[in-house]
Design a protein around this motif. Structure first.
Motif, mmCIF file in Angstrom:
data_model
loop_
_atom_site.group_PDB
_atom_site.id
_atom_site.type_symbol
_atom_site.label_atom_id
_atom_site.label_comp_id
_atom_site.label_asym_id
_atom_site.label_seq_id
_atom_site.Cartn_x
_atom_site.Cartn_y
_atom_site.Cartn_z
ATOM 1 N N ARG A 184 47.299 32.661 50.419
ATOM 2 C CA ARG A 184 47.522 31.315 50.047
ATOM 3 C C ARG A 184 47.140 31.233 48.452
ATOM 4 O O ARG A 184 47.968 30.553 47.805
ATOM 5 N N ALA A 185 46.121 31.851 48.137
ATOM 6 C CA ALA A 185 45.425 31.476 46.814
ATOM 7 C C ALA A 185 46.470 32.182 45.978
ATOM 8 O O ALA A 185 46.644 31.782 44.622
ATOM 9 N N LEU A 186 47.009 33.537 46.201
ATOM 10 C CA LEU A 186 47.900 34.113 45.332
ATOM 11 C C LEU A 186 49.244 33.510 45.250
ATOM 12 O O LEU A 186 49.776 33.298 44.118
ATOM 13 N N ILE A 187 49.633 32.873 46.275
ATOM 14 C CA ILE A 187 50.919 32.130 46.119
ATOM 15 C C ILE A 187 50.734 31.052 44.945
ATOM 16 O O ILE A 187 51.693 30.518 44.139
ATOM 17 N N ASN A 188 49.610 30.026 45.224
ATOM 18 C CA ASN A 188 49.389 29.036 44.248
ATOM 19 C C ASN A 188 49.171 29.372 43.054
ATOM 20 O O ASN A 188 49.416 28.902 42.094
ATOM 21 N N ILE A 245 37.248 39.926 43.471
ATOM 22 C CA ILE A 245 38.192 39.096 43.332
ATOM 23 C C ILE A 245 38.252 39.008 41.678
ATOM 24 O O ILE A 245 37.324 38.653 41.199
ATOM 25 N N PRO A 246 39.669 39.064 41.320
ATOM 26 C CA PRO A 246 39.875 39.029 40.040
ATOM 27 C C PRO A 246 39.598 37.512 39.430
ATOM 28 O O PRO A 246 39.596 36.553 40.182
ATOM 29 N N ASP A 247 38.894 37.551 38.328
ATOM 30 C CA ASP A 247 38.582 36.165 37.750
ATOM 31 C C ASP A 247 39.671 35.212 37.902
ATOM 32 O O ASP A 247 39.145 33.847 37.976
ATOM 33 N N ALA A 248 40.838 35.300 37.505
ATOM 34 C CA ALA A 248 41.698 34.151 37.356
ATOM 35 C C ALA A 248 41.919 33.723 38.823
ATOM 36 O O ALA A 248 42.401 32.522 38.881
ATOM 37 N N LEU A 249 41.633 34.437 39.741
ATOM 38 C CA LEU A 249 41.983 33.863 41.072
ATOM 39 C C LEU A 249 40.673 33.184 41.710
ATOM 40 O O LEU A 249 40.961 32.502 42.746
ATOM 41 N N ILE A 250 39.626 33.485 41.060
ATOM 42 C CA ILE A 250 38.541 32.721 41.640
ATOM 43 C C ILE A 250 38.545 31.195 41.968
ATOM 44 O O ILE A 250 38.410 30.611 43.081
ATOM 45 N N PRO A 251 39.227 30.392 40.845
ATOM 46 C CA PRO A 251 39.410 29.214 41.196
ATOM 47 C C PRO A 251 40.314 28.757 42.165
ATOM 48 O O PRO A 251 39.957 27.704 43.036
ATOM 49 N N TYR A 252 41.227 29.808 42.736
ATOM 50 C CA TYR A 252 42.021 29.501 43.815
ATOM 51 C C TYR A 252 41.469 29.793 45.037
ATOM 52 O O TYR A 252 41.783 29.330 46.299
ATOM 53 N N PHE A 253 40.774 31.053 44.930
ATOM 54 C CA PHE A 253 40.177 31.831 46.286
ATOM 55 C C PHE A 253 38.890 30.927 46.542
ATOM 56 O O PHE A 253 38.524 30.851 47.792
#
Length: 425
Positions: free
Chosen positions: A178-182, A409-417
């Motif tokens: 879900r995080a990746l999609i967003n 988790i890659p930095d860019a994804l942390i806010p989403y994950f």
RNA sequence: GGAGAGGUGGCUGAGUGGUUGAAAGCGGCUCCCUGCUAAGGAGUUACAGGAGGUAACUUUUGUCGAGGGUUCGAAUCCCUCCCUCUCCGCCA
């Protein structure tokens, strides 16, 4: 769809162009049919003209003479009847010919671009560049091992639900998906793409329009009671979104991004990638799609590819860019750049995005045009994954794996994950 | 699923067998008038295919949701299908 008139007038050139795909194409039969059909078209047109004039004459005579059954009128009507019979006979021939031609042309793939490397299969694809350092080490785990250890997804129970090649994401696995999609949707919309969330079921016309039908009916799931199929890629509904339209050239280019589940039968791939997230009957994908003027499509192809690349860069995943050779091009594509992500466990790059310039091939099938200098011309369409979600997850798990079994988790994804590591609960 | 209404040009909307590819209005474009603006006047304004021409263009056919049928002739009559809308039922 190739242009029928072009085939009629340049049969040799058509064969030469198609043969770049590494297969012999003989179009002499199609060519013959198109020539035959043209002659019939001309004959019908002229008979119709005569018949139409006669009908007008009959109308005038009736009004003049206030009667509709004089000897002269009866004879004129008889003549009209003869026209009708003759025309309907020819029309029947025309219909059969037209169908046959359409059928055969629908099965011809797009012309490969002159710029595409010439070759017969994927071994002739050319690596254009690499980005990032491939992660190499001992005892690196596969993503399905990591997934099992961290309880991110389950294929055993999924076969109970459906069959093999289906997966159920669990807990943090579902959350990561879900995080990746967003994340991807946000990145692309920031970048000028308009987000669409299209239907997952598409009709036969739509599949024909983007090139999946009639040739590849075996590769999609079909609903038994309706003329509906489970869409194999958002490329299908996105193309069909503008079917039968003439788009104002001031609005071009149109850039869309769509998340969609994708469904593929994967016929003929028995035994390949049976484990993990690489090859599933159902997977999620964020797709990029452009409609643009023909003169812009080369530039657009570079742009759509770099837009897809930007996601890999932001996720810090090593990848390479591959120029697909003529023999390995997809049916609708004239030129394709694949992005392949590094998978440490198998020590190779795997396709995670395919960015194609279809020129006017899909636009002609779907009748999508624009008006330039008072002439209607077919648009060019381009599509690219930005990116395939499941394979992105696989890449994150494998490339982010730590010695202690956790995954960074890659930095860019942390806010989403919501956290910076995946750990056992 | 049941009942009803409807699908006409960029839009609104006429049109139930005969120069109707389609009235009228709006919008668009061109020109005229006007010191500017507003207003006014004249003309023009669909898509696709074929033939001819280097081209501008000329000519011809088809298209009024789609496909069939009746007829010398169909937007108009008949049949089948698709889609949209309204009400009822069911449902996330």
């Amino acid at each position: 769809m190739l242009d029928q008139k072009f085939i009629r007038e340049n049969p040799k050139s058509v064969e030469e162009n198609l043969s770049l795909r590494g297969k012999v194409y003989n179009i002499s039969q199609i060519h013959e049919l198109t020539v035959k059909k043209k002659d019939i078209d001309v004959e019908i047109s002229s008979l119709q003209s005569d018949s139409k004039k006669l009908s007008k004459l009959i109308g005038q005579e009736i009004r003049k003479s206030q009667s509709d059954n004089s000897l002269e009128l009866i004879s004129l009507k008889k003549k009209g009847n003869e026209y009708r019979i003759k025309i309907s006979e020819l029309e029947e021939k025309q219909r059969i010919l037209g169908q046959e031609i359409n059928n055969q042309i629908s099965n011809l793939p797009n012309f490969p671009s002159k710029d595409a490397p010439i070759g017969k299969d994927e071994s002739n694809n050319i690596q254009v560049k690499t980005w990032g350092d491939p992660f190499i080490g001992d005892n690196l785990k596969s993503h399905w091992e990591i997934g099992e250890n961290l309880n991110l997804f389950d294929s055993i129970n999924s076969t109970k639900i459906s069959k093999s090649r289906f997966i159920t994401l669990i807990g943090n696995g579902a959350r990561l998906e879900r995080a990746l999609i967003n994340f991807m949707l946000d990145e692309h919309t920031k970048n000028g793409y308009l987000e669409l969330m299209p239907p997952a079921l598409v009709n036969s016309e739509s599949l024909k329009g983007s090139g999946q039908l009639p040739k590849f009916s075996n590769e999609s799931f079909k609903c038994s009671n309706d003329d509906l199929w489970l869409s194999p890629t958002a490329e299908v509904p996105l193309t069909a979104f503008h079917k039968n339209e003439i788009i104002d050239c001031n609005q071009l280019p149109l850039k869309y991004v769509a998340y969609s589940p994708c469904f593929r039968r994967e016929a003929g791939s028995y035994g390949k990638d049976t484990k993990g997230l690489i090859r599933l009957h159902q997977f999620n994908k964020v797709e990029l799609y452009w409609f643009c003027e023909p003169s812009q499509s080369l530039e657009a192809h570079k742009k759509i590819t770099s837009d897809a690349e930007s996601i890999l860069k932001k996720l810090n995943l090593p990848y390479r860019l591959v120029d697909i050779c003529t023999g390995d091009l997809g049916f609708s594509s004239s030129r394709t750049f694949d992005l392949e992500v590094w998978l440490p466990s198998s020590k190779c790059y795997r396709e995670i995005s395919s960015c194609s310039n279809c020129l006017d091939f899909q636009a002609r099938r779907s009748s999508i045009r624009t008006k330039i200098d008072k002439k209607n011309i077919y648009l060019h369409t381009l599509n690219g994954s930005g990116l395939a979600i499941g394979r992105t997850m696989a890449a994150i798990l494998e490339n982010g794996q730590q010695k202690d079994g956790s995954v960074r988790i890659p930095d860019a994804l942390i806010p989403y994950f919501g956290s910076n590591f995946l750990k056992t609960a």
